[in-house]
Design a protein around this motif. Structure first.
Motif, short mmCIF file in Angstrom:
data_model
loop_
_atom_site.label_atom_id
_atom_site.label_comp_id
_atom_site.label_asym_id
_atom_site.label_seq_id
_atom_site.Cartn_x
_atom_site.Cartn_y
_atom_site.Cartn_z
N VAL A 229 0.69 -1.09 -0.01
CA VAL A 229 -0.21 0.15 0.65
C VAL A 229 1.23 1.38 0.20
CG1 VAL A 229 -1.84 1.20 1.37
CG2 VAL A 229 -2.22 -1.10 1.35
N VAL B 2 -6.56 1.04 -0.60
CA VAL B 2 -6.37 0.21 0.59
C VAL B 2 -7.63 -0.62 0.04
CG1 VAL B 2 -7.32 0.30 2.74
CG2 VAL B 2 -5.60 2.18 1.36
N GLN C 225 -5.99 -3.71 -2.09
CA GLN C 225 -5.68 -4.30 -1.76
C GLN C 225 -5.81 -5.06 -0.54
OE1 GLN C 225 -2.11 -3.66 -3.80
NE2 GLN C 225 -2.14 -4.76 -2.29
#
Length: 456
Positions: free
Chosen positions: A56, A79, A82
């Motif tokens: 990230v 985010v 991920q």
């Protein structure tokens, strides 16, 4: 509430970033430190946390974020992507054989909830036009066979058993012929668990696997055990080469570390999540939807699917038409409330709404709203059929109001409020019809029965 603690911390961190017009490298590093702590507190595996934060951070420090006019939004996007990748990118449904019987083995430690999960899975598959058979292969735990029989009876799914004197391998093999002769196309084998992983347990499971050649080997793990669930998953996968994981009690785990670690550690997807105690409380695990929930972005697709499954389309359409034609009465009002109750507890519904902050939901007593609905139901049920169909009879009669209040264990003021809310709704519908007509937006909504789906 699933991921409650993690969701609250991540949303707070991201909110700080979104409030800034431009992000510096220092801002990103501080945010990633908070993300790292949040994940560790959620009992996510350390190696998984380390790799996640590194990935990230690298993406957030790229030109796409640092040079963006909306850097905060870009961080949310990264985010979210991920988190989704961490949990498996896309959902992995059960694979069925094209012709013949799909064999499914449920494995796991004792206490993980395999037997109950076998029933939940059978019910879920039956609703999807499969004909499942439950097989009792736990011949060691006292009353395990009886428990599965009770579960099967409660969901109207047959259970195959040969008692506790035969070997689990023989029972599993015999279940195939039983399924064929009874027209079942999915066999769910409930295997025995142990209090810990041992060679005897694994050897027996390997023998069952060799005997029935299952299409799916699903490991059932308890989300509440945190890192232990990940260790169990790794051990079972090394021995049996499982095809997927079912996480139970995810609704009761405020941390969620197991769900965030299992895919990364084992490489095997989470296929289902147990989200409650009812037999119907089993959800297909959608990584992208779960990531959205964690970040407070909602889960509208799951909400729509719940509505489609729980709400009677014909009744909803009829209610909508009656509302727009001013034929709506208190019996319809009650029906609309009952349809909304079918969606499930209000807390779970609110989790799926976009913009719902985890911190704001913490400690909220949704049972108060549900209790209020129960009071309204009691008041309406205390009316006669004639009164429910013609509420003005009650509105103009103090004696009727008192009788209804006494019958429902309520007050005259509460009866008045129900009548007032009902009249306000009718007035609102009348205004909508007057503004738009049948061809307008609200007219079309009524025609499709969408008003029957509103949370009145």
């Amino acid at each position: 509430m699933a991921f409650e603690g993690l969701a609250s911390k991540l949303q707070d961190t991201i909110k700080k970033l979104k409030g800034k017009g431009k992000l510096s490298e220092k801002d990103i590093k501080e945010a990633m430190r908070e993300v790292k702590l949040a994940l560790l507190e959620a009992d996510v595996n350390y190696k998984v946390v380390k790799d996640f934060v590194k990935s990230v951070s690298e993406k957030c420090l790229g030109d796409e974020v640092m040079g963006s006019l909306t850097p905060g939004q870009q961080v949310v996007k990264i985010v979210n992507e991920q988190l989704t990748e961490l949990m498996g990118t896309t959902d992995k449904p059960i694979e069925f054989v094209n012709n013949g019987i799909t064999m499914i083995m449920l494995v796991g430690l004792q206490g993980a909830g395999k037997t109950t999960m076998a029933g939940k899975l059978a019910l879920n598959l039956r609703k999807n036009n499969k004909k499942p058979l439950l097989v009792a292969c736990d011949v060691y735990r006292p009353a395990a066979i009886k428990q599965l029989q009770v579960v099967g009876k409660s969901i109207d799914v047959p259970v195959f058993t040969m008692g506790d004197k035969n070997s689990p391998v023989d029972i599993a093999k015999a279940s195939i012929e039983h399924a064929k002769s009874n027209g079942c196309n999915v066999v769910i084998v409930d295997t025995a668990g142990r209090l810990h992983i041992d060679e005897t347990l694994m050897g027996e499971l390997e023998d069952i696997k060799a005997a029935i050649n299952p299409k799916e080997i699903l490991l059932v793990v308890d989300a509440m055990t945190g890192q232990d669930a990940v260790n169990v998953a790794e051990s079972f996968n090394n021995t049996l080469d499982i095809t997927g994981v079912v996480v139970t009690k995810l609704d009761g785990d405020t941390r969620g570390g197991a769900a965030l670690s299992i895919k990364a550690i084992t490489g095997k997807p989470i296929k289902y999540a147990g989200m409650g105690e009812k037999m119907s409380d089993l959800e297909v695990f959608h990584p992208e939807r779960m990531a959205s929930r964690i970040l407070g972005m909602g889960d509208v697709l799951s909400l729509i699917e719940k509505a489609q499954a729980a709400i009677d389309e014909e009744k909803a359409a009829e209610l909508g038409n009656r509302m727009m034609n001013q034929d709506f009465n208190l019996e319809d009002f009650l029906e609309a409330m009952n349809q909304m109750k079918n969606l499930g507890p209000m807390g779970k519904i609110m989790e799926m709404m976009p913009g719902m902050n985890a911190k704001e939901l913490q400690g909220v007593d949704f049972s108060q709203g549900e209790k209020q609905m129960a009071k309204i139901e009691a008041i309406v049920h205390s009316m006669t059929t004639k009164e429910r169909r013609n509420p003005s009879l009650v509105s103009n009669s103090p004696s009727r109001k008192k009788r209804i209040a006494d019958g429902s264990g309520s007050t005259i003021q509460a009866v008045n409020k129900v009548l007032k809310d009902f009249e306000m709704m009718k007035k609102m519908m009348k205004q909508m019809k007057g503004m738009t007509g049948k061809g307008g937006k609200f007219g079309k909504m009524a025609k499709k029965g969408l008003f029957g789906k509103l949370p009145f």
